[in-house]
Design a protein around this motif. Structure first.
Motif, short mmCIF file in Angstrom:
data_model
loop_
_atom_site.label_atom_id
_atom_site.label_comp_id
_atom_site.label_asym_id
_atom_site.label_seq_id
_atom_site.Cartn_x
_atom_site.Cartn_y
_atom_site.Cartn_z
N SER A 111 0.86 -1.12 -0.12
CA SER A 111 0.24 -0.06 0.02
C SER A 111 0.80 1.30 -0.01
N LYS A 112 0.28 2.38 -0.23
CA LYS A 112 0.91 3.54 -0.36
C LYS A 112 1.64 3.84 1.15
N LYS A 113 0.80 3.41 2.17
CA LYS A 113 1.19 3.69 3.47
C LYS A 113 2.37 2.93 3.94
N GLU A 159 3.61 -4.86 7.91
CA GLU A 159 2.49 -5.63 7.73
C GLU A 159 2.48 -6.30 6.39
N ASN A 160 2.21 -7.66 6.40
CA ASN A 160 1.93 -8.22 5.17
C ASN A 160 0.87 -8.70 5.01
N GLN A 201 13.11 -9.39 1.17
CA GLN A 201 11.96 -10.08 1.19
C GLN A 201 11.12 -9.78 2.43
N LEU A 202 9.79 -10.02 2.16
CA LEU A 202 8.96 -9.71 3.32
C LEU A 202 8.24 -10.90 3.75
N THR A 203 8.60 -11.60 4.85
CA THR A 203 8.10 -12.85 5.35
C THR A 203 6.60 -12.58 5.77
N PRO A 204 5.95 -13.76 5.85
CA PRO A 204 4.50 -13.68 6.42
C PRO A 204 4.19 -13.07 7.72
N SER A 205 5.26 -13.12 8.49
CA SER A 205 5.07 -12.47 10.00
C SER A 205 5.31 -11.00 9.83
N GLY A 206 5.86 -10.38 8.60
CA GLY A 206 5.98 -8.97 8.44
C GLY A 206 7.68 -8.69 8.69
N LYS A 207 8.35 -9.59 8.89
CA LYS A 207 9.76 -9.46 9.02
C LYS A 207 10.44 -9.12 7.63
#
Length: 282
Positions: free
Chosen positions: A185-187, A214-215, A231-237
């Motif tokens: 998202s833009k945010k 947030e993912n 990379q963006l993991t499912p947990s948001g890391k």
């Protein structure tokens, strides 16, 4: 021959890596900080791809069995030759029986030891770089012997490289948009490029960042990744892949570091803060 009396924390043989075997799932590997490894080789008149010792955080204690010339470039780990302080970024004559040690870390975390004509270790898949599963070991061990060419006629160069350690304090990392960046998202995009991130667990394979993003991405097909892929993991890391990373991954690739920023990140320690700056492609 270089004899390893103590190996240090994580010391390995590296060159610039393996580039022709990614289609077989073989990682690139190679030096984490190409700038300082190449600099060390250039100062000695070596080829930039000659094998060097990559030394991390705590340096080894080594014994030179033959005369040569050396250069140390990168992090300041307080090198000493026969208990005398050793200058960085300048050729040093080494005699048979000399001993090189390291002490306290002053800045950076990786330094490079180059010898004249490079370390003469075995090439596997066109590279000397250590990687577990490709080479017999992933790091040097006590008692190892590393061959190099004897330099009988030594010369000292008057040349030296101007250097200031503030280069290691730069926390700005330059990035390109990754293939899945526009899924954010833009945010999320704004946060990613404004807030500081701190370094968590890290090694030659990847650097994890402590802050979460947030993912809410849909699943993606496993796709190609490179050193510097974020990379963006499912947990948001966030995970920043480094030189020993895999060749494919299933997490969204939201950013990609440029080469200079990979070098810069490789000198960062746990809890150091970094910022991402988008490189304009227009």
């Amino acid at each position: 021959m270089l004899e390893i009396l103590q190996p240090g924390l994580y010391t390995s043989i590296q060159d610039l890596g393996r580039f022709n075997y990614r289609n077989y799932g073989v990682p690139v590997s190679g030096v984490m900080d190409e700038y300082h490894a190449k600099l060390a080789n250039h100062i000695l008149g070596n080829h930039e791809n000659d094998a060097v010792l990559e030394i991390t955080l705590q340096g080894p204690h080594v014994y030179f069995h033959e005369a040569t010339q050396i250069v140390i470039c990168g992090a300041d780990l307080s090198p000493k030759l026969n208990r005398s302080d050793l200058r960085a970024n300048i050729p040093i004559n080494v005699s048979k029986g000399d001993e090189l040690t390291f002490g306290a870390r002053n800045y950076g975390i990786r330094t490079y030891l180059a010898v004249k004509n490079g370390f003469q270790t075995e090439k596997i898949l066109e590279s000397c770089s250590f990687y577990d599963g490709i080479t017999q070991k992933s790091r040097i061990e006590k008692g190892d012997s590393i061959p190099y060419q004897t330099i009988k006629k030594q010369q000292l160069s008057n040349a030296k490289i101007g250097f200031h350690p503030t280069v290691f304090n730069d926390n700005q990392l330059q990035v390109f948009k990754g293939p899945e960046f526009d899924f954010l998202s833009k945010k999320q995009q704004k946060l990613l490029l404004e807030i500081p991130f701190s370094i968590g667990l890290n090694n030659r394979m990847a650097y994890q960042l402590n802050e979460l993003l947030e993912n809410n991405f849909p699943s993606i097909i496993t796709s190609a990744v490179l050193p510097g892929t974020i990379q963006l993991t499912p947990s948001g890391k966030l995970i920043i892949l480094m030189k020993d990373c895999q060749t494919t991954g299933g997490y969204p690739r939201i950013l990609q570091l440029d080469e200079a920023s990979i070098n810069r990140l490789s000198q960062k320690h746990t809890r150091d803060k970094i910022y991402f700056n988008m490189i304009s492609t227009s």
